[in-house]
Design a protein around this motif. Structure first.
Motif, PDB file in Angstrom:
ATOM      1  N   UNK A  11       1.034  -1.129   0.051  1.00  0.00           N
ATOM      2  CA  UNK A  11       0.240  -0.111   0.436  1.00  0.00           C
ATOM      3  C   UNK A  11       1.055   1.221  -0.554  1.00  0.00           C
ATOM      4  N   UNK A  12       1.716   0.964   0.658  1.00  0.00           N
ATOM      5  CA  UNK A  12       2.664   2.323   0.783  1.00  0.00           C
ATOM      6  C   UNK A  12       3.556   2.894  -0.409  1.00  0.00           C
ATOM      7  N   UNK A  13       3.856   1.488  -1.445  1.00  0.00           N
ATOM      8  CA  UNK A  13       4.005   1.533  -2.590  1.00  0.00           C
ATOM      9  C   UNK A  13       3.752   2.419  -3.869  1.00  0.00           C
ATOM     10  N   UNK A  14       2.471   1.863  -3.041  1.00  0.00           N
ATOM     11  CA  UNK A  14       1.639   2.466  -4.193  1.00  0.00           C
ATOM     12  C   UNK A  14       1.352   3.892  -4.250  1.00  0.00           C
ATOM     13  N   UNK A  15       1.275   3.877  -2.729  1.00  0.00           N
ATOM     14  CA  UNK A  15       0.956   5.559  -2.214  1.00  0.00           C
ATOM     15  C   UNK A  15       2.383   6.466  -3.044  1.00  0.00           C
ATOM     16  N   UNK A  16       3.468   6.062  -2.815  1.00  0.00           N
ATOM     17  CA  UNK A  16       5.170   6.137  -3.206  1.00  0.00           C
ATOM     18  C   UNK A  16       4.818   6.470  -4.424  1.00  0.00           C
ATOM     19  N   UNK A  17       3.963   5.654  -5.083  1.00  0.00           N
ATOM     20  CA  UNK A  17       3.641   5.513  -7.271  1.00  0.00           C
ATOM     21  C   UNK A  17       2.517   6.723  -7.592  1.00  0.00           C
ATOM     22  N   UNK A  18       2.423   6.632  -6.726  1.00  0.00           N
ATOM     23  CA  UNK A  18       0.890   8.475  -7.019  1.00  0.00           C
ATOM     24  C   UNK A  18       1.157   9.705  -6.561  1.00  0.00           C
ATOM     25  N   UNK A  19       2.505   9.735  -6.067  1.00  0.00           N
ATOM     26  CA  UNK A  19       3.833  10.971  -4.987  1.00  0.00           C
ATOM     27  C   UNK A  19       4.612  11.244  -6.812  1.00  0.00           C
ATOM     28  N   UNK A  33      10.639   7.668  -5.673  1.00  0.00           N
ATOM     29  CA  UNK A  33      11.635   7.232  -6.014  1.00  0.00           C
ATOM     30  C   UNK A  33      12.121   6.665  -5.047  1.00  0.00           C
ATOM     31  N   UNK A  34      12.800   7.639  -4.483  1.00  0.00           N
ATOM     32  CA  UNK A  34      13.649   6.753  -3.573  1.00  0.00           C
ATOM     33  C   UNK A  34      12.666   5.995  -2.045  1.00  0.00           C
ATOM     34  N   UNK A  35      11.878   6.448  -1.770  1.00  0.00           N
ATOM     35  CA  UNK A  35      10.899   6.137  -1.190  1.00  0.00           C
ATOM     36  C   UNK A  35      10.619   4.811  -1.175  1.00  0.00           C
TER      37      UNK A  35
END
Length: 87
Positions: A11-19, A33-35
């Protein structure tokens, strides 16, 4: 418990992709991308623990080093692209 942790990381990866896609600045995208890279390392570590394969941690360490070096390289490239304000 590890399934819940893996789900939270995904879920956190998905939110990072959104950002990363929405921006608004280049630095927000680089940070996202670093996150994502750090969370990918967490996912590899969780999967390595679930599969009882300790060599996955070595792969995770190599990936985090590559991620760090690439982030620094992109930022250095960006700094060199800027026009000099003294000119």
């Amino acid at each position: 418990m590890f399934v819940v942790a893996a789900t939270a990381v995904m879920l956190a990866i998905g939110l990072g992709l959104l950002r990363a896609f929405r921006g608004p600045t280049l630095y927000d995208r680089i940070l996202a991308v670093n996150m994502i890279g750090i969370q990918t390392v967490l996912m590899v570590a969780i999967l390595g623990f679930l599969a009882e394969r300790p060599e996955f941690l070595d792969i995770a360490l190599v990936y985090v080093l590559i991620s760090f070096v690439s982030t620094v390289a992109v930022l250095k490239f960006r700094i060199r692209q800027r026009p000099n304000p003294d000119d």
